[in-house]
Design a protein around this motif. Sequence first.
Motif, PDB file in Angstrom:
ATOM      1  N   ASP A   9       0.907  -1.228   0.082  1.00 57.20           N
ATOM      2  CA  ASP A   9       0.062   0.164   0.000  1.00 57.20           C
ATOM      3  C   ASP A   9       0.962   1.244   0.023  1.00 57.20           C
ATOM      4  N   LEU A  35       1.286   1.927  -3.569  1.00 55.71           N
ATOM      5  CA  LEU A  35      -0.024   2.442  -4.108  1.00 55.71           C
ATOM      6  C   LEU A  35      -0.059   3.794  -3.934  1.00 55.71           C
ATOM      7  N   TYR A  36      -0.013   4.090  -2.468  1.00 56.89           N
ATOM      8  CA  TYR A  36      -0.388   5.444  -2.448  1.00 56.89           C
ATOM      9  C   TYR A  36       0.859   6.513  -2.688  1.00 56.89           C
ATOM     10  N   ARG A  51      -0.211   7.198  -6.263  1.00 58.87           N
ATOM     11  CA  ARG A  51      -1.456   7.978  -6.407  1.00 58.87           C
ATOM     12  C   ARG A  51      -0.797   9.623  -6.436  1.00 58.87           C
ATOM     13  N   TYR A  59       3.541   2.219  -9.071  1.00 55.97           N
ATOM     14  CA  TYR A  59       2.685   1.233  -9.576  1.00 55.97           C
ATOM     15  C   TYR A  59       3.210  -0.025  -9.984  1.00 55.97           C
ATOM     16  N   PHE A  99       4.165  -1.992  -6.871  1.00 62.52           N
ATOM     17  CA  PHE A  99       2.803  -2.498  -6.258  1.00 62.52           C
ATOM     18  C   PHE A  99       2.225  -3.554  -6.822  1.00 62.52           C
ATOM     19  N   ARG A 144     -10.172  -6.209  -2.679  1.00 63.14           N
ATOM     20  CA  ARG A 144      -9.432  -4.983  -2.772  1.00 63.14           C
ATOM     21  C   ARG A 144      -8.266  -4.841  -3.691  1.00 63.14           C
ATOM     22  N   ASN A 145      -7.504  -5.871  -3.447  1.00 62.82           N
ATOM     23  CA  ASN A 145      -6.278  -5.842  -4.316  1.00 62.82           C
ATOM     24  C   ASN A 145      -6.636  -5.716  -5.734  1.00 62.82           C
ATOM     25  N   ARG A 180      -9.336  -4.451  -7.142  1.00 61.89           N
ATOM     26  CA  ARG A 180      -9.621  -3.051  -7.433  1.00 61.89           C
ATOM     27  C   ARG A 180      -8.324  -2.168  -7.845  1.00 61.89           C
ATOM     28  N   ASN A 181      -7.297  -2.453  -6.746  1.00 62.82           N
ATOM     29  CA  ASN A 181      -6.071  -1.566  -6.743  1.00 62.82           C
ATOM     30  C   ASN A 181      -5.054  -2.064  -8.007  1.00 62.82           C
ATOM     31  N   GLU A 208      -6.582  -0.615 -11.026  1.00 66.13           N
ATOM     32  CA  GLU A 208      -6.236   1.086 -11.307  1.00 66.13           C
ATOM     33  C   GLU A 208      -4.904   1.021 -11.489  1.00 66.13           C
ATOM     34  N   ALA A 209      -3.791   0.165 -11.248  1.00 69.37           N
ATOM     35  CA  ALA A 209      -2.622   0.345 -11.440  1.00 69.37           C
ATOM     36  C   ALA A 209      -2.381   0.177 -13.078  1.00 69.37           C
TER      37      ALA A 209
END
Length: 551
Positions: free
Chosen positions: A457, A460-461, A464, A483, A486, A501-502, A504-505, A508-509
């Motif tokens: 995470d 990930l952040y 972002r 990214y 991650f 959750r992963n 979704r992330n 996103e990546a």
Amino acid sequence: MKVIRRAVQAGLVMGMIGTAAFAQNLGDAKKAIDAEKYQQAKTILKKLIATQPASGENYFYLGNVYLKTEYVDSAKATFTKGVSASNEYPLNYVGLGAVDLHANNAASAKTNFDKALSLAKKKDYTPYLYIGKAYTNNPKPNYAAAIENLEKAKSINEKDAEIFLALGDAYNGDKKNSEAYSAYRTAFDMDKNLLRAKIELGKTLIRSKAYNEATNEFNAVLATNPDYAPAYRELAEAYYLWAKDNNYEVAKIKEALKYYGKYMDLTDRSIESRMRYADFLILAREYSALEQEAQEMAKIDKANPRIYRYLGYSAFENGHFAESVTALKEFMAKSEKVIGQDYYYLGRAQLQLGDTSAVSTLAKAIATDSSYAEPLSELAKTQFTEKKYGLAARLYELAITYPQSKTLVYDNFYLGMAHYFDYAGKDAATQKASRDILVKADSAFSFVIQKSPTTPDSYLYRARVNRLLDDDQNSKGLMVPFYEKFIEIVSAKPEAVADSRNKRNLAEAYNNLGAFYIRSNQSKAKDYFNKTIQLDPTNTYAPEALKSLGN
């Protein structure tokens, strides 16, 4: 007539005998001081001064009572009067030196101590004795200087048990436990009436957590003198520590409070004994009783700043936050002895009232005592949970100033998130002027990555944050390495990829990396978009992006 005259004379004689029998002397005052009956001691000493205004000794002991009870200005005034009353009596100069030490003026203290020594007779060891005590009993003790002076006193008279008692105190303060125990033992062997030496022996056992043996020592003192108040106080504190070591065992807490009640009864419930009781109630977490006790003290003495500290602490613990703020501000206005805990209580009360000046107050707590940075983590997390991200970030910034904190990595992670969400919640115009918030967030996540390089995470952040820091019109790909890292960490564990959750992330990546590579490497872009679709067939962005690329 002769009979009447004789009767009158007899009455006069009996009257004089009665007056002498009830007159109190300096010895009585000393006993009252030792028994911590300070109000009684003050009364005796003030009467002695009124009847013996030229006796410097009475002023000295009264000044010492004021010092013990933290009325430093009154102590200074009393010692000064003592010097005026008897300028050849050395100990009032020692008293003035002790006042100087309380004011952190070591040079002036030495001048007064040297004056006292110059007035002392050759065999008079008492200036050295009380200089030693002064160095021990001040806000910034100098135990080496205390021991040096007490050894000089001992070299002149090694038969005074008080010297060994004072040496025990100095060694104890200097954490030389075996030397302290030996000195206390010698003091008590020399004078069995010196009960405080016996008390101190019991306290050394408490430090070794030998609670049963310690309480036996205190009870032995009470067997000798059942009205010796300090023994009850030490019993109370022994039972409190005993209870604390057993997860605050209720039965032992009750025993502790019972003994402290006895202590209070024997010390005439003066302000001084009440303040000791209040200190104990804080330790015992009896905040309702503390608030009640503090309110009673405030009726008696509105000048003593410590009373407002008790009011502030207890009001906070009982949920009376406005009253807590008022009391603690009053305390700080009156006292020169503000500690980190005072700022910590005030800051938390201000937080409860929504007062953002809490942050500067809590910063003072840390500046005074750095260990208060660590508990700020929980305060910050509360603000974060309530979505007060800007305030949470300011608190986390304080929390990470303590490098020994066990939650340092955790706090930096939440600091980064607090900055990120704080930025995200601002309107476009404010965001443009607040990009430094993103830089701070990036720095926090960078720290987490250094300390915990496999925490996905944080990458990930950081991705972002860097996407927001980058130029939309001319992207430098600041987000790309984060990214990619991650994806690498999460993809290495099939069970992690299966987590919703992963998923979704990861989508996103893939989508952000695909979007970046559209201009420079369309093949790579298509690969990322296909990975999104493979992972999440319901994703709408990836198919649209592929269409725009001719697929």
